[in-house]
Design a protein around this motif. Structure first.
Motif, short mmCIF file in Angstrom:
data_model
loop_
_atom_site.label_atom_id
_atom_site.label_comp_id
_atom_site.label_asym_id
_atom_site.label_seq_id
_atom_site.Cartn_x
_atom_site.Cartn_y
_atom_site.Cartn_z
N UNK A 102 1.68 -17.93 15.90
CA UNK A 102 0.23 -17.07 15.38
C UNK A 102 0.73 -16.61 14.14
N UNK A 103 -0.30 -15.99 13.10
CA UNK A 103 -0.20 -14.69 12.10
C UNK A 103 -1.57 -13.73 12.90
N UNK A 104 -1.14 -12.96 11.88
CA UNK A 104 -2.18 -11.95 12.38
C UNK A 104 -2.89 -11.83 11.21
N UNK A 105 -4.37 -12.03 11.25
CA UNK A 105 -5.38 -12.09 9.79
C UNK A 105 -5.84 -11.18 9.45
N UNK A 106 -6.80 -10.57 8.87
CA UNK A 106 -8.19 -9.58 8.27
C UNK A 106 -7.55 -8.16 8.09
N UNK B 68 -7.63 -10.33 13.46
CA UNK B 68 -7.14 -10.95 14.95
C UNK B 68 -6.11 -12.66 14.54
N UNK B 69 -5.60 -13.92 15.28
CA UNK B 69 -4.43 -13.81 15.08
C UNK B 69 -5.31 -15.94 14.72
N UNK B 70 -4.54 -16.03 14.03
CA UNK B 70 -4.46 -17.74 13.58
C UNK B 70 -3.28 -18.64 13.73
N UNK B 71 -3.75 -19.96 14.06
CA UNK B 71 -2.66 -21.15 14.25
C UNK B 71 -1.70 -21.29 12.78
N UNK B 72 -0.72 -21.05 12.87
CA UNK B 72 -0.17 -21.37 11.69
C UNK B 72 1.05 -22.49 11.71
N UNK B 73 1.85 -23.30 11.27
CA UNK B 73 2.78 -24.17 11.16
C UNK B 73 4.12 -23.12 11.25
N UNK B 74 4.95 -24.07 12.09
CA UNK B 74 6.39 -23.47 11.99
C UNK B 74 7.06 -23.21 10.71
N UNK B 75 6.64 -23.90 10.41
CA UNK B 75 7.45 -23.16 8.76
C UNK B 75 6.69 -22.59 7.66
N UNK B 76 5.43 -22.61 7.86
CA UNK B 76 4.64 -21.35 6.89
C UNK B 76 5.07 -20.09 7.94
N UNK B 77 5.20 -20.52 9.11
CA UNK B 77 5.06 -18.70 9.66
C UNK B 77 6.71 -18.48 9.44
N UNK C 260 8.46 -12.91 19.77
CA UNK C 260 9.09 -14.51 20.48
C UNK C 260 8.23 -13.74 21.71
N UNK C 261 7.50 -14.87 22.50
CA UNK C 261 7.18 -14.17 24.08
C UNK C 261 6.74 -15.75 24.48
N UNK C 262 6.18 -15.70 25.58
CA UNK C 262 5.51 -16.93 26.56
C UNK C 262 4.03 -16.07 25.61
N UNK C 263 3.47 -14.92 25.59
CA UNK C 263 2.69 -14.74 25.81
C UNK C 263 2.27 -13.46 24.76
N UNK C 264 1.08 -13.42 24.27
CA UNK C 264 0.77 -12.45 23.41
C UNK C 264 0.83 -11.15 23.98
N UNK C 265 1.72 -10.58 24.31
CA UNK C 265 1.85 -8.86 25.27
C UNK C 265 0.97 -8.16 24.05
N UNK C 266 1.20 -6.55 24.06
CA UNK C 266 0.56 -5.99 23.78
C UNK C 266 1.13 -5.08 22.72
N UNK C 267 2.62 -5.68 22.72
CA UNK C 267 4.16 -5.28 21.49
C UNK C 267 3.05 -6.70 19.95
N UNK C 268 3.33 -7.79 21.28
CA UNK C 268 2.36 -8.70 20.32
C UNK C 268 1.27 -8.82 19.49
N UNK C 269 0.09 -8.33 20.32
CA UNK C 269 -1.36 -7.69 19.46
C UNK C 269 -1.20 -7.14 18.34
N UNK C 270 -0.54 -5.38 18.76
CA UNK C 270 -0.05 -4.82 16.96
C UNK C 270 0.86 -5.33 15.91
N UNK C 271 1.15 -6.43 16.16
CA UNK C 271 2.24 -7.49 15.26
C UNK C 271 1.53 -8.11 14.34
#
Ligand SMILES: Nc1nc2c(c(=O)[nH]1)N[C@H]1C(S)=C(S)[C@@H](COP(=O)(O)OP(=O)(O)OC[C@H]3O[C@@H](n4cnc5c(=O)[nH]c(N)nc54)[C@H](O)[C@@H]3O)O[C@H]1N2
Ligand SMILES: Nc1nc2c(c(=O)[nH]1)N[C@H]1C(S)=C(S)[C@@H](COP(=O)(O)OP(=O)(O)OC[C@H]3O[C@@H](n4cnc5c(=O)[nH]c(N)nc54)[C@H](O)[C@@H]3O)O[C@H]1N2
Ligand code: SF4
Ligand SMILES: [Mo]
Length: 722
Positions: free
Chosen positions: A67-71, A79-88, A424-435
């Motif tokens: 997932x990549x942050x956009x906006x 928010x976050x959008x799906x991207x490919x592994x290569x793009x990421x 790198x996580x199982x979840x979209x955590x609070x730390x992930x949320x600002x990432x």
């Protein structure tokens, strides 16, 4: 016709016992997960969390794609959008390149969280992966957890991984400080069903004694009592205990000299702490400390152990030193039933050999060291905010630093100021949320693994177990080692992906070979498990001690740096008002650090929130009743909470559970409905927030005040606490 369901022997990787589990797989899906009755060590034991991991595996809120942050609007918007592994990975590597070109290689920081220690393929390669990022800015959950013990053992034994464990299978006396085995299943000792072992000690006529500010769940009529200690004073208790042993009861000098040096220097230090001097601050009477010393020395064998409740105090390193000396001078180190070194599969202790007697170097904020390669996590905001060589990018693997480190809002502001955050996580955590990127990791039902921790010299009943991936990963989830290696590959750095022959299992096999095993041979054994020889008590002296002269250092010079601190902290404690409240952490069966909060079955009764637990007498004195809305305030921050009476707490002690505070994690639909508050808002950050000897964060015994905001909001079913 579809294939019949099959059973796979695997194991839990939530906490240290690594309980054997049996997974049932039908049509490529895990449909059952239960304790494995065939496991040769666990024999069908697990706690309820292991089987509940199935809910993590199939949680619809899991991240399945990069997932990549956009906006626009900063780190709290968009928010976050799906991207490919290569793009990421291309974008991440490109941005890291730019950041490092501009600010230098140390502009990249890496934070390794707790679950990576239970990920064998990652863990076996962790040092190599860390080197691949070529940065000094390394941080980990270890400095919130147990680095005090690493630093102490490095000085005393010459190896940070030398940890003689209490021989719970044979001991006649077990003194257990700052641990709650019933809830947490212990740490830096791997043991199956610890409560059964403690009950067995009592059944064979032995004694179990806990030292804790709370009458913990582990203390039952079948185990033993609790000495209710004032938080953050264990060093003084242990120093007083040692004082009794060496000056009143006496010790076998010739026996100690065979294995140790620096005896006179140690005695000189300990002479500062007679029981009469330490009793007041610890809240345990001089007579009681003397009695414990007598019992410890009179028992046919006696063992001693401390865990996070002591590590997280201000003097955790010195406390572990004192604990080791109690074992040595009472004649219990390297003795059956005392504290023993459990070699396990290989002499891994050698890999943790001390390199320099004085590990300190000049840093931007004065002298500093690393422990196991890690800087103090309490200093993360300082390293971000510094004008010269600031950290500008952070990669977090299996961690949630926003909640697990002290500092609260200051830490959040510092992280939000970064140019790049990747979790790198199982979840979209609070730390992930600002990432900027959230990269989806496999869970442990989706990856092959090895219980590598059990090869590290702290297993009560050592064994090594391999597990295949029970099922294929969902979506585009990838293993942690693969994700970090893929980023490195894109950065143009040599990585584990370069040579398929040299994949992540090679490092595992290198260790296994020392026991004439390989992953392939393990696969042929029942439960893919080999039980290893039990610990040999004298291995403490023959293997664990890594100093060149083969002797334990009873009084490492390094510790002198903190002798004044030990006096200063004591004076501070003596000067405190009698009604000073002190905050401790309370783990429960319904959480593991900041995760498992998205599992709805674990959100029941009182576990839907994290109240502040308080002794009823302290509540009466403050005119508080159950359910009152209060503010808990320390010098470092404040949080709102609901107060709940708890007569298991020592007077003057309040408790909260850490790991709460996922309210802003928009991707966690269960957790954000039960946000609770982040108790680490109340913990210190920066130079005053950690023990400079070990980098261990100060997270227990924090002075707080509790004041009422509103009366009685009511709290659901407050009596229901398991
Ligand atoms: N006040 C206070 N603070 C504490 C403590 C305390 O007692 N009191 N305890 C401290 C201790 S002992 C520790 S260990 C730290 C923990 O500190 P951290 O490791 O920073 O935090 P955790 O909450 O364990 O976060 C682990 C994250 O890893 C994710 N995860 C789980 N499994 C995997 C996996 O296989 N791969 C990946 N990539 N991610 C995974 C989870 O979803 C979760 O987001 O917290 C510490 N903080
Ligand atoms: N259910 C559950 N199990 C877990 C975890 C979890 O979060 N939930 N976390 C896992 C992790 S990462 C770890 S590291 C281990 C930790 O395992 P333990 O270290 O056993 O952790 P706790 O159960 O928090 O026990 C710490 C104890 O220290 C006490 N304490 C607090 N301050 C002091 C003090 O100043 N002095 C003394 N003597 N005692 C004090 C607390 O009351 C508490 O009972 O647990 C692991 N297992
Ligand atoms: S005790 Fe720890 S390892 Fe065992 S099942 Fe429970 S969470 Fe898993
Ligand atoms: Mo931990």
């Amino acid at each position: 016709m579809s294939a019949p369901a099959r059973q796979v022997h695997t194991f839990c990787r939530i906490c240290e016992p690594g309980c054997g589990l049996l997974a049932t797989v039908d049509s490529g899906r895990v449909v059952g997960l239960r304790p494995d009755p065939d496991h040769p060590v666990h024999r069908g034991f697990s706690c309820h969390k292991g089987p509940h991991y199935l809910d993590v595996h199939s949680d619809p809120d899991r991240v399945d794609h990069p997932l990549r942050r956009v906006g626009t609007g900063g780190r709290r918007a968009g928010d976050f959008v799906r991207v490919s592994w290569d793009e990421a990975v291309r974008d991440i590597a490109g941005r890291l390149g730019e950041i490092r070109d501009k600010h230098g290689r140390n502009a990249l920081a890496v934070y390794q969280g707790n679950p990576s220690a239970f990920n064998g393929l990652y863990y076996a390669n962790a040092a190599r992966i860390a080197r691949g990022f070529d940065t000094r800015m390394r941080f980990s959950a270890g400095t919130q957890d147990t680095s005090a013990k690493y630093a102490a053992s490095e000085a005393v034994y010459g190896a940070s991984m030398a940890h003689p464990i209490p021989d719970l299978l044979h001991t006649h006396y077990f003194l257990c400080l700052g641990s709650n085995p019933q809830v947490s299943h212990m740490t830096l000792i791997h043991i199956s069903d610890p409560m059964a072992k403690l009950r067995a000690i009592a059944r064979r006529g032995g004694t179990v004694l806990f030292v804790n500010p709370r009458r913990i769940e582990s203390s039952t009529p079948e185990t033993g009592d609790v000495l209710l200690i004032t938080p953050d004073t264990d060093f003084y208790f242990l120093a007083g205990l040692l004082h009794e042993i060496v000056f009143r009861i006496g010790f076998d000098r010739a026996a100690v000299e065979r294995h140790a040096r620096g005896i006179e220097e140690l005695l000189a230090f300990v002479s500062r702490y007679p029981v009469e001097r330490v009793a007041g601050v610890t809240g345990i009477s001089a007579a009681t400390i003397a009695r414990v010393a007598d019992e410890f020395c009179a028992a046919p064998s006696a063992s001693i152990y401390m865990a996070t409740g002591v590590n997280q105090g201000r003097l955790g390193t010195l406390a572990y030193w004192m604990l080791t000396m109690v074992s040595l001078f009472s004649g219990n180190l390297g003795r059956r039933g005392g504290n023993i070194y459990s070699r396990g599969v290989a002499d891994v202790v050698q890999n943790s050999r001390r390199r320099r007697a004085d590990p300190f170097f000049d840093g931007p904020f004065g002298e500093i060291r690393t422990v196991g390669g890690d800087l103090p996590a309490a200093m993360l905001p300082d390293f971000i905010e510094q004008a010269d060589d600031p950290i500008r990018a952070l990669i977090v693997v299996s961690g949630n630093p926003l909640l697990s480190i002290g500092g609260g809002d200051r830490l959040r502001r510092a992280l939000e100021s970064l140019d790049l955050i990747v979790t790198v996580d199982l979840y979209r955590t609070v730390t992930g949320e600002i990432g900027d990127y959230i990269l989806p990791a496999t869970d442990w039902l989706e990856r092959e693994d090895i219980n590598f921790l059990n090869t590290m010299g702290v297993a009560m009943e050592p064994y090594v177990q391999y597990t295949p991936a029970v099922v294929e990963p969902v979506g585009e989830r990838r293993d942690d080692w693969w994700i970090l290696s893929r980023i490195q590959q894109e950065m143009g750095t040599p990585s584990l992906l370069d040579d398929p022959e040299d994949g992540p299992l090679a490092a595992v096999d290198a260790v296994l070979r020392e026991a004439d095993l390989t992953v392939e041979t393990l696969k042929t054994k029942p439960c893919q498990t080999e039980v290893l020889p039990e610990a040999v008590p004298s291995d403490v002296f023959d293997i664990a001690v890594q100093h060149d002269d083969g002797l334990i250092d009873c009084c490492p010079d390094l510790f002198r740096r903190s002798f004044d601190d030990a006096e200063r902290v004591l004076e501070g404690l003596v000067a405190e008002p009698d009604d000073q409240l002190k905050l401790i952490t309370r783990r429960t069966h319904f959480m593991v650090n900041s995760w498992l909060h998205n599992i709805s079955v674990l959100k029941q009764g009182v576990h839907q929130d994290n109240p502040v637990w308080m002794n009823p007498d302290d509540m009466r004195r403050r005119d508080l009743v159950d359910g009152d809305d209060v503010t808990v305030r320390s010098r470092h921050g404040a949080v709102p909470a609901v107060v709940v009476g708890d007569d298991t707490l020592r007077d003057g002690v309040v408790a909260m559970t850490h790991g709460w505070g996922q309210g802003r994690a928009r991707g966690l639909n269960v957790a954000r409905r039960h946000p609770g508050v982040n108790v680490n808002q109340l913990a210190p950050t920066g130079a005053a927030g950690y023990d400079p000897l070990s980098n261990q964060s100060h997270l227990t015994g924090i002075n707080v005040e509790v004041v009422r905001r509103r009366q009685r909001s009511g709290v659901a079913n407050i009596t229901e606490y398991f």
